[in-house]
Enzyme design. Sequence first.
Site, PDB file in Angstrom:
ATOM      1  N   SER A 238       0.756  -1.152   0.085  1.00 48.60           N
ATOM      2  CA  SER A 238       0.123  -0.023  -0.125  1.00 48.60           C
ATOM      3  C   SER A 238       0.910   1.211   0.146  1.00 48.60           C
ATOM      4  CB  SER A 238      -0.813  -0.011   1.202  1.00 48.60           C
ATOM      5  OG  SER A 238      -1.410   1.147   1.393  1.00 48.60           O
TER       6      SER A 238
ATOM      7  N   HIS B 277      -1.390  -1.246  -4.342  1.00 47.47           N
ATOM      8  CA  HIS B 277      -2.542  -0.973  -3.518  1.00 47.47           C
ATOM      9  C   HIS B 277      -2.510   0.458  -3.117  1.00 47.47           C
ATOM     10  CE1 HIS B 277      -6.052  -2.028  -1.086  1.00 47.47           C
ATOM     11  NE2 HIS B 277      -5.678  -0.852  -0.116  1.00 47.47           N
TER      12      HIS B 277
ATOM     13  N   ASP C  76      -4.912   3.559  -1.672  1.00 50.81           N
ATOM     14  CA  ASP C  76      -6.159   4.059  -0.636  1.00 50.81           C
ATOM     15  C   ASP C  76      -6.502   5.307  -0.829  1.00 50.81           C
ATOM     16  OD1 ASP C  76      -6.144   1.538   0.931  1.00 50.81           O
ATOM     17  OD2 ASP C  76      -3.905   2.097   1.513  1.00 50.81           O
TER      18      ASP C  76
ATOM     19  N   MET D  97      -9.216   8.168   0.485  1.00 53.75           N
ATOM     20  CA  MET D  97      -9.992   8.395   1.840  1.00 53.75           C
ATOM     21  C   MET D  97     -10.399   9.661   1.473  1.00 53.75           C
ATOM     22  SD  MET D  97      -7.304   7.068   4.652  1.00 53.75           S
ATOM     23  CE  MET D  97      -6.593   5.219   4.360  1.00 53.75           C
TER      24      MET D  97
ATOM     25  N   HIS E 204      -8.581   1.061  -3.684  1.00 50.20           N
ATOM     26  CA  HIS E 204      -9.536   0.810  -2.598  1.00 50.20           C
ATOM     27  C   HIS E 204     -10.074   2.313  -2.232  1.00 50.20           C
ATOM     28  CE1 HIS E 204      -9.714  -0.265   1.964  1.00 50.20           C
ATOM     29  NE2 HIS E 204     -10.893  -0.150   1.477  1.00 50.20           N
TER      30      HIS E 204
ATOM     31  N   MET F 181     -12.161   4.371   0.026  1.00 44.02           N
ATOM     32  CA  MET F 181     -12.909   4.627   1.120  1.00 44.02           C
ATOM     33  C   MET F 181     -13.637   5.818   1.025  1.00 44.02           C
ATOM     34  SD  MET F 181      -9.614   2.942   3.501  1.00 44.02           S
ATOM     35  CE  MET F 181      -8.653   3.214   1.988  1.00 44.02           C
TER      36      MET F 181
ATOM     37  N   MET G  97     -11.218  -6.020   5.479  1.00 41.98           N
ATOM     38  CA  MET G  97     -10.536  -5.033   6.498  1.00 41.98           C
ATOM     39  C   MET G  97     -10.284  -5.787   7.641  1.00 41.98           C
ATOM     40  SD  MET G  97     -10.190  -2.450   4.263  1.00 41.98           S
ATOM     41  CE  MET G  97      -9.075  -1.632   5.474  1.00 41.98           C
TER      42      MET G  97
ATOM     43  N   GLY H 246      -9.013   3.554   7.347  1.00 44.21           N
ATOM     44  CA  GLY H 246      -8.825   5.267   7.554  1.00 44.21           C
ATOM     45  C   GLY H 246      -7.536   5.478   7.953  1.00 44.21           C
ATOM     46  N   PHE H 247      -6.563   4.631   8.429  1.00 45.25           N
ATOM     47  CA  PHE H 247      -5.227   4.935   8.963  1.00 45.25           C
ATOM     48  C   PHE H 247      -4.252   3.537   8.470  1.00 45.25           C
ATOM     49  CE2 PHE H 247      -8.074   7.410  11.293  1.00 45.25           C
ATOM     50  CZ  PHE H 247      -7.711   8.624  11.068  1.00 45.25           C
ATOM     51  N   GLY H 248      -3.113   3.884   8.117  1.00 44.91           N
ATOM     52  CA  GLY H 248      -2.209   2.747   8.157  1.00 44.91           C
ATOM     53  C   GLY H 248      -1.468   2.522   9.549  1.00 44.91           C
ATOM     54  N   GLY H 249      -0.753   1.615   9.730  1.00 41.96           N
ATOM     55  CA  GLY H 249       0.131   1.358  11.160  1.00 41.96           C
ATOM     56  C   GLY H 249      -0.981   0.998  12.151  1.00 41.96           C
TER      57      GLY H 249
ATOM     58  N   ASP I 200      -6.394  -6.664   4.245  1.00 47.40           N
ATOM     59  CA  ASP I 200      -5.943  -5.405   4.353  1.00 47.40           C
ATOM     60  C   ASP I 200      -6.175  -4.727   5.883  1.00 47.40           C
ATOM     61  OD1 ASP I 200      -5.215  -2.703   3.617  1.00 47.40           O
ATOM     62  OD2 ASP I 200      -7.153  -2.161   2.740  1.00 47.40           O
ATOM     63  N   GLY I 201      -4.749  -4.410   6.178  1.00 46.13           N
ATOM     64  CA  GLY I 201      -4.562  -3.823   7.717  1.00 46.13           C
ATOM     65  C   GLY I 201      -3.760  -4.410   8.545  1.00 46.13           C
ATOM     66  N   GLY I 202      -2.593  -4.108   9.054  1.00 51.53           N
ATOM     67  CA  GLY I 202      -1.928  -4.639   9.994  1.00 51.53           C
ATOM     68  C   GLY I 202      -1.222  -5.887   9.647  1.00 51.53           C
TER      69      GLY I 202
ATOM     70  N   GLY J 279       1.293  -2.258   4.030  1.00 50.72           N
ATOM     71  CA  GLY J 279       1.844  -0.799   4.113  1.00 50.72           C
ATOM     72  C   GLY J 279       2.920  -0.531   4.859  1.00 50.72           C
ATOM     73  N   SER J 280       2.683  -0.303   6.178  1.00 52.20           N
ATOM     74  CA  SER J 280       3.637   0.043   7.213  1.00 52.20           C
ATOM     75  C   SER J 280       4.888  -0.994   7.316  1.00 52.20           C
ATOM     76  CB  SER J 280       3.423   0.518   8.521  1.00 52.20           C
ATOM     77  OG  SER J 280       2.208  -0.141   8.765  1.00 52.20           O
TER      78      SER J 280
END
Length: 217
Positions: free
Chosen positions: A9, A34, A36, A38, A67, A69, A138, A143-146, A176-178, A198-199
């Site tokens: 991402s 990817h 994102d 928003m 993606h 959002m 999700m 809404g946020f990375g990390g 998607d996420g973490g 992402g992160s």
Amino acid sequence: MNSPIIAPSVLAADFANLQRDIEMLNDSQADWIHIDIMDGRFVPNISFGIPVCEAINKHAKKPLDVHLMIVEPEKYLEAFQNAGASTISVHYEACNHLHRTLQEIKELGCNAGVAINPHTNVALIEDVITEIDLVCMMSVNPGFGGQSFIENTYEKVRQLREIIEENDASTLIQIDGGVNADNAPDLIEAGADVLVAGSFVFNSTDPKSTIEGLKSI
Ligand code: DX5
Ligand code: ZN
């Protein structure tokens, strides 16, 4: 088990060096990129929009996985297709007429994705599962990375895999996420096909080898 599709991402990229980071992804084992989007309404954050997607597309040699959002995503499908999207995912929670929106995405020649929030039960998309090319599940609140990975995702992946098989659908499951090297093996084991990271990728000292590590799970 097949090796997963890896979709880093760019939300976690260095926006002042976006070309450099896209070229790094071109040169890596990443399969997709990817993106994102928003809007500050569907999610409590604003990322970037169509011009940035176009700018990424100028340099990217890999498919863009967009993606959305955003509220009323149906208004912007053509704009994102023109900006280079190969896959467009809209949120289940943002669509009053999801079936129609999926047809519109496919008529544009893109793969049709549906993203579902952590609170959304996978059974709610069963009636349209054969219309969906990809479910973006999700594993954090969008809404946020990390953010940290939500553990009940594994169970949701298993339930969705069952729905896909029962309906003889060819839908891919994306997480998607973490996502990181600790949870990726269990996600694949549960039935995930695509991992967004992402992160974990961009904050690592060697993003290319981090991508390689995820790819070889
Ligand atoms: C979250 C986004 C994710 C995010 C993932 O709203 O949809 O794609 O960039 O970032 P990490 O991998 O850092 O959780
Ligand atoms: Zn995303």
